[in-house]
Scaffold this motif. Structure first.
Motif, PDB file in Angstrom:
ATOM      1  N   THR A 190      -9.490  14.789   3.063  1.00  0.00           N
ATOM      2  CA  THR A 190      -9.322  13.522   2.361  1.00  0.00           C
ATOM      3  C   THR A 190      -8.689  12.451   3.260  1.00  0.00           C
ATOM      4  OG1 THR A 190      -7.165  14.207   1.473  1.00  0.00           O
ATOM      5  CG2 THR A 190      -9.138  14.713   0.149  1.00  0.00           C
ATOM      6  N   PHE A 191      -8.486  11.272   2.694  1.00  0.00           N
ATOM      7  CA  PHE A 191      -8.091  10.079   3.440  1.00  0.00           C
ATOM      8  C   PHE A 191      -6.696  10.187   4.055  1.00  0.00           C
ATOM      9  CE2 PHE A 191      -6.435   5.686   3.652  1.00  0.00           C
ATOM     10  CZ  PHE A 191      -7.443   5.071   4.369  1.00  0.00           C
ATOM     11  N   GLY A 192      -5.743  10.748   3.322  1.00  0.00           N
ATOM     12  CA  GLY A 192      -4.398  10.926   3.870  1.00  0.00           C
ATOM     13  C   GLY A 192      -3.419   9.818   3.553  1.00  0.00           C
ATOM     14  N   LYS A 193      -3.529   9.217   2.355  1.00  0.00           N
ATOM     15  CA  LYS A 193      -2.548   8.197   1.939  1.00  0.00           C
ATOM     16  C   LYS A 193      -1.517   8.869   1.031  1.00  0.00           C
ATOM     17  CE  LYS A 193      -1.898   3.822  -0.479  1.00  0.00           C
ATOM     18  NZ  LYS A 193      -0.987   4.368  -1.507  1.00  0.00           N
ATOM     19  N   GLY A 194      -0.357   9.151   1.606  1.00  0.00           N
ATOM     20  CA  GLY A 194       0.673   9.868   0.861  1.00  0.00           C
ATOM     21  C   GLY A 194       1.873   9.016   0.541  1.00  0.00           C
ATOM     22  N   SER A 195       1.688   7.722   0.341  1.00  0.00           N
ATOM     23  CA  SER A 195       2.803   6.830   0.046  1.00  0.00           C
ATOM     24  C   SER A 195       2.655   6.205  -1.328  1.00  0.00           C
ATOM     25  CB  SER A 195       2.910   5.730   1.112  1.00  0.00           C
ATOM     26  OG  SER A 195       1.723   4.959   1.158  1.00  0.00           O
ATOM     27  N   VAL A 196       3.793   5.824  -1.903  1.00  0.00           N
ATOM     28  CA  VAL A 196       3.838   5.239  -3.247  1.00  0.00           C
ATOM     29  C   VAL A 196       4.210   3.770  -3.120  1.00  0.00           C
ATOM     30  CG1 VAL A 196       4.950   5.310  -5.509  1.00  0.00           C
ATOM     31  CG2 VAL A 196       4.546   7.442  -4.243  1.00  0.00           C
ATOM     32  N   GLN A 197       3.414   2.898  -3.739  1.00  0.00           N
ATOM     33  CA  GLN A 197       3.725   1.472  -3.760  1.00  0.00           C
ATOM     34  C   GLN A 197       4.267   1.071  -5.136  1.00  0.00           C
ATOM     35  OE1 GLN A 197       0.787   2.570  -2.021  1.00  0.00           O
ATOM     36  NE2 GLN A 197       2.253   2.384  -0.347  1.00  0.00           N
ATOM     37  N   THR A 198       5.364   0.342  -5.128  1.00  0.00           N
ATOM     38  CA  THR A 198       5.960  -0.161  -6.362  1.00  0.00           C
ATOM     39  C   THR A 198       5.686  -1.658  -6.455  1.00  0.00           C
ATOM     40  OG1 THR A 198       7.716   1.489  -6.271  1.00  0.00           O
ATOM     41  CG2 THR A 198       8.103  -0.428  -7.675  1.00  0.00           C
ATOM     42  N   LEU A 199       5.252  -2.105  -7.623  1.00  0.00           N
ATOM     43  CA  LEU A 199       4.989  -3.527  -7.850  1.00  0.00           C
ATOM     44  C   LEU A 199       6.258  -4.176  -8.374  1.00  0.00           C
ATOM     45  CD1 LEU A 199       2.493  -5.380  -7.542  1.00  0.00           C
ATOM     46  CD2 LEU A 199       2.171  -5.166 -10.011  1.00  0.00           C
ATOM     47  N   LEU A 200       6.822  -5.086  -7.588  1.00  0.00           N
ATOM     48  CA  LEU A 200       8.083  -5.749  -7.924  1.00  0.00           C
ATOM     49  C   LEU A 200       7.794  -7.210  -8.249  1.00  0.00           C
ATOM     50  CD1 LEU A 200      10.134  -4.282  -4.930  1.00  0.00           C
ATOM     51  CD2 LEU A 200      10.061  -3.404  -7.274  1.00  0.00           C
ATOM     52  N   PRO A 201       7.777  -7.592  -9.518  1.00  0.00           N
ATOM     53  CA  PRO A 201       7.479  -8.980  -9.885  1.00  0.00           C
ATOM     54  C   PRO A 201       8.507  -9.946  -9.301  1.00  0.00           C
ATOM     55  CG  PRO A 201       7.369  -7.530 -11.802  1.00  0.00           C
ATOM     56  CD  PRO A 201       7.996  -6.740 -10.703  1.00  0.00           C
ATOM     57  N   LEU A 202       8.013 -11.049  -8.743  1.00  0.00           N
ATOM     58  CA  LEU A 202       8.884 -12.104  -8.238  1.00  0.00           C
ATOM     59  C   LEU A 202       8.880 -13.307  -9.162  1.00  0.00           C
ATOM     60  CD1 LEU A 202       7.861 -11.939  -4.464  1.00  0.00           C
ATOM     61  CD2 LEU A 202       9.825 -10.858  -5.556  1.00  0.00           C
ATOM     62  N   SER A 203       7.784 -13.491  -9.869  1.00  0.00           N
ATOM     63  CA  SER A 203       7.655 -14.551 -10.869  1.00  0.00           C
ATOM     64  C   SER A 203       6.557 -14.116 -11.825  1.00  0.00           C
ATOM     65  CB  SER A 203       7.312 -15.894 -10.205  1.00  0.00           C
ATOM     66  OG  SER A 203       5.982 -15.861  -9.708  1.00  0.00           O
ATOM     67  N   GLU A 204       6.139 -14.997 -12.716  1.00  0.00           N
ATOM     68  CA  GLU A 204       5.063 -14.655 -13.647  1.00  0.00           C
ATOM     69  C   GLU A 204       3.729 -14.497 -12.925  1.00  0.00           C
ATOM     70  OE1 GLU A 204       4.825 -17.459 -16.788  1.00  0.00           O
ATOM     71  OE2 GLU A 204       6.751 -16.887 -17.690  1.00  0.00           O
ATOM     72  N   LYS A 205       3.596 -15.100 -11.748  1.00  0.00           N
ATOM     73  CA  LYS A 205       2.304 -15.115 -11.062  1.00  0.00           C
ATOM     74  C   LYS A 205       2.334 -14.500  -9.675  1.00  0.00           C
ATOM     75  CE  LYS A 205       0.665 -19.256 -13.492  1.00  0.00           C
ATOM     76  NZ  LYS A 205       0.125 -20.628 -13.335  1.00  0.00           N
ATOM     77  N   THR A 206       3.487 -14.044  -9.215  1.00  0.00           N
ATOM     78  CA  THR A 206       3.575 -13.450  -7.884  1.00  0.00           C
ATOM     79  C   THR A 206       4.358 -12.146  -7.948  1.00  0.00           C
ATOM     80  OG1 THR A 206       5.610 -14.642  -7.330  1.00  0.00           O
ATOM     81  CG2 THR A 206       3.521 -15.714  -6.769  1.00  0.00           C
ATOM     82  N   ALA A 207       4.122 -11.298  -6.951  1.00  0.00           N
ATOM     83  CA  ALA A 207       4.815 -10.004  -6.923  1.00  0.00           C
ATOM     84  C   ALA A 207       4.855  -9.481  -5.495  1.00  0.00           C
ATOM     85  CB  ALA A 207       4.119  -9.000  -7.840  1.00  0.00           C
ATOM     86  N   LEU A 208       5.709  -8.505  -5.301  1.00  0.00           N
ATOM     87  CA  LEU A 208       5.819  -7.807  -4.026  1.00  0.00           C
ATOM     88  C   LEU A 208       5.333  -6.380  -4.236  1.00  0.00           C
ATOM     89  CD1 LEU A 208       6.872  -7.717  -1.084  1.00  0.00           C
ATOM     90  CD2 LEU A 208       9.096  -7.051  -2.022  1.00  0.00           C
ATOM     91  N   ARG A 209       4.331  -5.980  -3.468  1.00  0.00           N
ATOM     92  CA  ARG A 209       3.874  -4.589  -3.498  1.00  0.00           C
ATOM     93  C   ARG A 209       4.499  -3.895  -2.294  1.00  0.00           C
ATOM     94  NH1 ARG A 209      -2.369  -3.853  -3.851  1.00  0.00           N
ATOM     95  NH2 ARG A 209      -2.225  -4.985  -1.889  1.00  0.00           N
ATOM     96  N   LEU A 210       5.454  -3.022  -2.554  1.00  0.00           N
ATOM     97  CA  LEU A 210       6.282  -2.464  -1.490  1.00  0.00           C
ATOM     98  C   LEU A 210       6.211  -0.938  -1.502  1.00  0.00           C
ATOM     99  CD1 LEU A 210       8.295  -3.459   0.706  1.00  0.00           C
ATOM    100  CD2 LEU A 210      10.122  -2.955  -0.930  1.00  0.00           C
ATOM    101  N   THR A 211       6.025  -0.372  -0.319  1.00  0.00           N
ATOM    102  CA  THR A 211       6.056   1.088  -0.187  1.00  0.00           C
ATOM    103  C   THR A 211       7.494   1.563  -0.362  1.00  0.00           C
ATOM    104  OG1 THR A 211       4.146   1.073   1.298  1.00  0.00           O
ATOM    105  CG2 THR A 211       5.550   3.032   1.336  1.00  0.00           C
TER     106      THR A 211
END
Length: 449
Positions: free
Chosen positions: A319-340
C-alpha cells in the motif's frame, strides 16, 4: 509593555507575531519565544518589508502573508496545509457532496501536479489516467509554477464540457494528450454486488457515511442471495483514504473484538486507542481484502486491522504508506489549519508510515498491460514525508524479476478468458476454494496453493 524592556528587533518581531495571530503580544506570550526565534522573525519582517517596498509589481499584504503561511507548513510534511475559503470548500466537497469534474485526487510535487489516484468509474479513471502520472498542461496551458488549488479549479467545471489534459507518464518516451468530458462526480463511497455466491464490497473513499454504507452492503448481499454468502471481497484499491472515524467503523463491521488502531502524538503519554464493539456484521465469514499502491491512510487502517486480527487475507500490492493523522483546526468560519498531529499504528504496533501494508500474498494486476513498466508512487516518494525508522526495506522484494509460476499470464491471454480484473478474479477463486465455514487461516492457506 514598557518600551525599555525590549529591543527594536524584539518589538518588530512581537508586532509581526501579533499580526499573524500566532501568539498574543503579552509578557507571557513573549516569554514563550526565545531570543533566537525573535531574530528569525526579525529577519522575516525585513524580507516582508523589502518585498512590499521594492518588488517589481505591487503585492497586497494578504497575498504575502498567505504565501508565508503556506511556505511554513510546506516545510513540515506533505499533508499539513492552510485551508483558505476555496480549499475549505474543496475539502467539504470531498467528504460531503458532489461536483462537476473528472474524478482525480492530485498533489503538488516540485511545482508539478501529480496524480495520487483516479476515482473509480469517473471520466479520469475511464480515460486511463494512472497513479504517478504528471499533469503538465490543461487545455494547452502550462501548469508549472501555479498552485494546486488553481489546477483543481481548472479541472472542475460544468458537466458536459471537455478539457484537454497533457500527461507525462514515467516509462513513456513522450507526453500524450487526453480529452476528457467532465461529469457530475457523485461521491458514492461504497458499491456492492453479488458475484456468484460471494459478496463484493468496493470502498472508494472514507467520507462521512462510509461505515453506514458498508453495513448496509452486508445486509444487501444477504438479502440478494436469500442467505449468507460464502465470503466477502473488500476492495480498497486506489482508495486515497479519508475520515479516521469511518475507517474505525468499517473495521468494526468485520471484527467481533480487539483493537483497531492507535494514534500516538508528540508526547509518550499522548496515545489514543480504538477498539471494536461486540458484534461482527459479517458473521465471521471469510474475508479477502484487495489493496494496491493507491490504498492510503484510512484504507491502510482497515487493511492493517483486519490483517493483524487474523480476520482477513490481504492480497494485491504493497500500500501507499501514509501513516499520519491530520487534525482540522478551525481558524475562522471559512479557514482552517490541517496539521499532522499524530502517527497511527496497527493493532500489533506497526507503523505503516513509508512502508505501507505488505500483503499476505502479492498478486500482480496482470490484466493491466502497463503493470510491470509503470513505477509505483507512494508516500516515501513525497518530499519531506515523515520518516519511519522501523520501516522494512521492500525494495528487494519489489525488484525481484523472477516470475511467480501462478502469475505468468499476459494481459492478452486474460482478455481471451474474459478476465478484466485479475486481482479480483484471483480473490474470488481463493474464496471459492473453501466453504462458508472456513476460518481466516484456511483462507490464507487457500491463497498460497
Amino acid at each position: 509593555m514598557p518600551k525599555s524592556l525590549f529591543s527594536a528587533p524584539v518589538l518588530r518581531a512581537a508586532a509581526l507575531v501579533s499580526a499573524l495571530a500566532l501568539v498574543p503580544v503579552t509578557n507571557a506570550g513573549l516569554a514563550a519565544v526565545d531570543s533566537a526565534t525573535f531574530r528569525e522573525l526579525d529577519t522575516f519582517m525585513d524580507v516582508f518589508q523589502r518585498v512590499r517596498a521594492d518588488y517589481v509589481d505591487k503585492v497586497d499584504d494578504k497575498t504575502l502573508l498567505k504565501g508565508a503561511i503556506d511556505g511554513m507548513l510546506a516545510s513540515l510534511d506533505p499533508h499539513s496545509s492552510y485551508l483558505d475559503e476555496a480549499d475549505f470548500d474543496n475539502l467539504r466537497t470531498q467528504t460531503d457532496g458532489n461536483y462537476g469534474g473528472i474524478g482525480l485526487t492530485v498533489t503538488m510535487e516540485d511545482g508539478a501536479v501529480k496524480v495520487v489516484t483516479p476515482t473509480e468509474d469517473t471520466p479520469a479513471f475511464r480515460a486511463g489516467i494512472k497513479a504517478g502520472d504528471y499533469i503538465t498542461h490543461l487545455d494547452g496551458v502550462l501548469l508549472y509554477g501555479g498552485t494546486l488549488n488553481e489546477a483543481v479549479s481548472q479541472m472542475r467545471g460544468k458537466p458536459g464540457t471537455d478539457i484537454k489534459i497533457t500527461i507525462v507518464r514515467p516509462g513513456r518516451d513522450k507526453p500524450f494528450d487526453l480529452t476528457i468530458t467532465r461529469e457530475i462526480i457523485e461521491l458514492k463511497p461504497v458499491k456492492w454486488e453479488v458475484k456468484g455466491d460471494i459478496g463484493y464490497i468496493n470502498i472508494n473513499s472514507f467520507s462521512k457515511n462510509t461505515g453506514q454504507d458498508v453495513r448496509a452492503a452486508l445486509l444487501g448481499i444477504d438479502k440478494a442471495l436469500g442467505r449468507r454468502p460464502t465470503g466477502y471481497v473488500v476492495d480498497l484499491r486506489s482508495n486515497p483514504g479519508g475520515l479516521l472515524d469511518q475507517a474505525i467503523e468499517v473495521s468494526d463491521a468485520f471484527l467481533e473484538r480487539g483493537e483497531i488502531v492507535s494514534q500516538r502524538g508528540r508526547e509518550k503519554a499522548d496515545i489514543e486507542r480504538y477498539y471494536a464493539k461486540p458484534g461482527d456484521d459479517a458473521h465471521g465469514l471469510p474475508v479477502v481484502v484487495l489493496v494496491d499502491s493507491g490504498s492510503a491512510s484510512a484504507a491502510e487502517i482497515v487493511a492493517g486491522a483486519l490483517q493483524d486480527q487474523h480476520r482477513a487475507l490481504v492480497i494485491g500490492d504493497r500500500t501507499f504508506g501514509k501513516g499520519s493523522v491530520q487534525t482540522l483546526l478551525p481558524l475562522s468560519e471559512k479557514t482552517a489549519l490541517r496539521l499532522t498531529t499524530a502517527r497511527y499504528f496497527t493493532p500489533s504496533g506497526r507503523s505503516v508510515q513509508e512502508g505501507g501494508i505488505e500483503p499476505d500474498l502479492i498478486v500482480p494486476q496482470l490484466s493491466d498491460p502497463d503493470y510491470k513498466a509503470r513505477p509505483r508512487f507512494r508516500e516515501a516518494d513525497l518530499r519531506r514525508h515523515l520518516i519511519n525508522e522501523a520501516k522494512v526495506d521492500n525494495s528487494l522484494l519489489e525488484d525481484d524479476t523472477k516470475d511467480d509460476p501462478r502469475f505468468t499470464q499476459t494481459a492478452e491471454e486474460l482478455k481471451k478468458q474474459n478476465i478484466e480484473d485479475f486481482q479480483l478474479d484471483y480473490a474470488l477463486k481463493i474464496l471459492r476454494r473453501i466453504n462458508g465455514t472456513a476460518t481466516p487461516a484456511r483462507v490464507a492457506q487457500a491463497g498460497k496453493r
